[in-house]
Design an enzyme around this catalytic site. Structure first.
Site, PDB file in Angstrom:
ATOM      1  N   HIS A 241    -101.483 -25.522 -33.543  1.00 31.10           N
ATOM      2  CA  HIS A 241    -100.921 -25.110 -32.187  1.00 31.10           C
ATOM      3  C   HIS A 241    -100.075 -26.298 -31.530  1.00 31.10           C
ATOM      4  O   HIS A 241     -98.909 -26.328 -31.567  1.00 31.10           O
ATOM      5  CB  HIS A 241    -101.971 -24.388 -31.388  1.00 31.10           C
ATOM      6  CG  HIS A 241    -101.412 -24.046 -30.097  1.00 31.10           C
ATOM      7  ND1 HIS A 241    -101.049 -22.709 -30.064  1.00 31.10           N
ATOM      8  CD2 HIS A 241    -101.131 -24.485 -28.915  1.00 31.10           C
ATOM      9  CE1 HIS A 241    -100.613 -22.646 -28.708  1.00 31.10           C
ATOM     10  NE2 HIS A 241    -100.713 -23.660 -27.973  1.00 31.10           N
ATOM     11  N   GLU A 242    -101.147 -27.323 -31.594  1.00 31.10           N
ATOM     12  CA  GLU A 242    -100.536 -28.604 -30.633  1.00 31.10           C
ATOM     13  C   GLU A 242     -99.318 -29.334 -31.252  1.00 31.10           C
ATOM     14  O   GLU A 242     -98.362 -29.699 -30.902  1.00 31.10           O
ATOM     15  CB  GLU A 242    -101.599 -29.452 -30.105  1.00 31.10           C
ATOM     16  CG  GLU A 242    -102.797 -28.932 -29.407  1.00 31.10           C
ATOM     17  CD  GLU A 242    -102.172 -28.301 -28.153  1.00 31.10           C
ATOM     18  OE1 GLU A 242    -101.018 -28.485 -27.493  1.00 31.10           O
ATOM     19  OE2 GLU A 242    -102.964 -27.436 -27.618  1.00 31.10           O
TER      20      GLU A 242
ATOM     21  N   HIS B 266     -96.098 -27.843 -30.374  1.00 34.85           N
ATOM     22  CA  HIS B 266     -95.609 -28.374 -29.190  1.00 34.85           C
ATOM     23  C   HIS B 266     -95.127 -29.617 -29.265  1.00 34.85           C
ATOM     24  O   HIS B 266     -93.740 -30.219 -28.922  1.00 34.85           O
ATOM     25  CB  HIS B 266     -96.610 -28.428 -27.978  1.00 34.85           C
ATOM     26  CG  HIS B 266     -97.026 -27.234 -27.579  1.00 34.85           C
ATOM     27  ND1 HIS B 266     -96.371 -26.086 -26.701  1.00 34.85           N
ATOM     28  CD2 HIS B 266     -98.142 -26.558 -27.337  1.00 34.85           C
ATOM     29  CE1 HIS B 266     -97.013 -25.398 -26.318  1.00 34.85           C
ATOM     30  NE2 HIS B 266     -98.165 -25.309 -26.756  1.00 34.85           N
TER      31      HIS B 266
ATOM     32  N   GLU C  33     -94.031 -22.426 -25.711  1.00 30.92           N
ATOM     33  CA  GLU C  33     -95.236 -21.993 -26.363  1.00 30.92           C
ATOM     34  C   GLU C  33     -94.826 -21.033 -27.676  1.00 30.92           C
ATOM     35  O   GLU C  33     -95.607 -20.709 -28.570  1.00 30.92           O
ATOM     36  CB  GLU C  33     -95.881 -20.734 -25.224  1.00 30.92           C
ATOM     37  CG  GLU C  33     -97.438 -20.264 -25.808  1.00 30.92           C
ATOM     38  CD  GLU C  33     -98.185 -21.419 -25.559  1.00 30.92           C
ATOM     39  OE1 GLU C  33     -98.107 -22.672 -25.171  1.00 30.92           O
ATOM     40  OE2 GLU C  33     -99.464 -21.377 -25.970  1.00 30.92           O
TER      41      GLU C  33
HETATM   42 ZN    ZN Z   1     -99.731 -23.785 -26.142  1.00 32.14          ZN
END
Ligand code: ZN
Length: 501
Positions: A264-265, A268, A294
């Site tokens: 997830h990170e 980003h 997101e």
């Molecule tokens: Zn996030």
């Protein structure tokens, strides 16, 4: 004009440098700082933020922006300088409309409310936070009213993170999504639940961390311009395009935590690493909205990282890393385990299908509170009633109910949650557009190759930073406005194979 533009860029870069220094202090506080550093660190952060705010709202910037406006007007709308001047003016007006005394009152209140929340949550004590939330709501209304002319009082607050989105539009999008999700959740949860016990053996932390790092290296996260460290609540942070860091956390007895938060990170972070270098230090040099940001974390975490093709490639390596724990667990069983759908209490632990229902509950309450349709004192009961309605379960306590999220205790009610669901919707819409351009992407993912997807994302999304507003970017990249159809289609296809729908 050239001279004035350089002067403006110089000034904006200095503001950026103060923010980056504050960001680094925050990163250090969340990773390595000894507890004794806390009081001074809070002061140092607030000093830097005040300096940055003062520097940015300096009337000299306003004057330069005015003087450069004719130049901006003479340029094509997608010229970099035109975009820079447009975004800088928007931020300048936003910051100067809010008196600094009010901003200071708001951030002082946020610090206090957060401290009270951290003590009240373990005690299940909503009554203790209630007066603080009441003040937060009052301040949030006041903040919105510095931007008169809105259609809905939440709009100015939503604009802070998802510029251009409006409460009325979101209401419609969420209602349509909800109508598709609720029957899907009902159909799935009526069936035999997936067995995820294979994820809950003992998994040594160092091996978990190493496996996650190997995967994001393959994704294309650049370790020459990044690193990963441990923290309590994972996040990604950027100090420059050459230094975009991520953090993660591991649980000894839950394999999915560290792995998927790392993926997830990294999503980003790859967005920020992929920015046009010309935007370094300027307001264009950042992801365009929280929803679009997101979408990138969700795309890598879920659309790629929880796909069957992805695990066809990586599962043998995972089994090799954890031979004892995964012995006798087939790929299919593992795939079902990491995509288990269940009615659960905590938003951040929720699966892809139920997650957005958690968001909509909060979003609806934010609107009702700002409208005055609901008062803070109603929250605990309203929370439980809506939870019962949407999930068929009643939270056993406030800690894992109304008190679970930090957002409302971090200074503002309104505009905090919609980005998560917009991100989920957009992750599927962007991915569908990438597949239109390169139908072989799923095959490549099945071979552990991500170059085509990563390059497509960098060229179409990452490099532009804030050059395009979110709605313009979505239309430009996908040929249509934000739409839930690809996301519904993605969920139906994927979960239709895992369950009977
Ligand atoms: Zn996030």
């Amino acid at each position: 004009m050239e001279e004035k533009l350089q002067e403006l860029k110089q000034h904006l870069t200095e503001v950026n440098d103060l923010d980056a220094a504050a960001g680094l202090l925050y990163w250090d506080q969340s990773t390595y700082m000894p507890p004794g550093g806390a009081p001074a660190r809070a002061r140092q952060l607030s000093t830097l933020r005040r300096l940055s705010h003062d520097k940015f709202t300096d009337p000299a910037i306003g004057k330069l922006l005015d003087e450069l406006q004719p130049y901006a007007d003479s340029l094509p709308v997608d010229h970099d300088d035109a975009a820079l001047l447009r975004v800088a003016r928007r931020f300048y007006e936003r910051e100067t409309k809010v008196p600094s005394s009010f901003a200071a009152e708001m951030s002082a209140h946020a610090v206090e409310a957060y401290q009270v929340w951290t003590a009240a949550r373990p005690d299940n004590d909503f009554a203790r936070v209630q007066p603080y939330l009441e003040k937060t709501l009052e301040l949030s209304r006041q903040l919105a009213n510095y931007f008169p002319g809105y259609d809905h009082i939440a709009d100015p607050l939503i604009n802070y993170s998802d510029y251009g989105m409006q409460a009325a539009t979101l209401r419609q999008i969420f209602a349509d999504l909800r109508a598709a999700l609720v029957p899907m959740v009902q159909a799935i949860t009526a069936q035999e639940p997936a067995d995820d016990s294979c994820l809950r053996h003992y998994y040594p932390e160092t091996d978990q961390l190493a496996f996650g790092l190997d995967v994001i290296k393959d994704f294309g996260y650049d370790f020459e311009r990044g690193r990963q460290d441990k923290t309590h609540h994972p996040f990604a942070t950027k100090f420059s395009i050459g230094d975009v860091r991520i953090t993660t956390r591991a649980k000894d007895h839950y394999l999915a935590e560290c792995l998927f938060s790392t993926l997830h990170e990294s999503g980003h972070a790859m967005y920020e690493q992929g920015l046009n270098r010309e935007y370094e230090g300027l307001p264009l040099g950042r992801g365009t909205s929280s929803g679009v940001h997101e979408s990138q974390s969700r795309l890598w975490e879920n659309v790629v990282g929880r796909s069957r093709g992805f695990w066809e490639h990586y599962y043998p390596a995972l089994q090799q890393t954890f031979p004892e724990q995964l012995r006798g667990v087939s790929l299919d069983e593992f795939y079902r385990a990491i995509n288990k759908v269940e009615r659960s209490l905590i938003r951040t632990d929720a699966d892809e299908v139920t997650y957005n229902l958690h968001v909509m509950l909060r979003f609806d309450f934010e609107l009702a509170l700002l409208e005055g349709e609901m008062v803070i004192a109603d929250l605990p009961d309203a929370w439980n009633a809506r939870f019962e309605e949407d999930f068929g379960i009643t939270p056993p306590d406030q800690r894992d109910g109304v008190l679970q999220d930090v957002h409302w205790f971090a200074g503002r009610i309104g505009g905090a949650f919609q980005g998560y669901t917009l991100g989920n919707i957009l992750s599927a819409q962007f991915y569908a557009a990438a597949l239109d351009a390169h139908p072989d992407i799923p095959t490549q993912i099945g071979q552990g190759e991500f170059g085509t997807l990563h390059t497509w994302l960098r060229e179409n999304i990452y490099q532009h930073g804030r050059k395009y507003d979110p709605a313009d970017l979505v239309a430009r990249v996908t040929g249509q406005p934000l739409t839930i159809a690809p996301y519904i289609n993605y969920l139906r296809t994927k979960y239709g194979e895992l369950y009977t729908l």
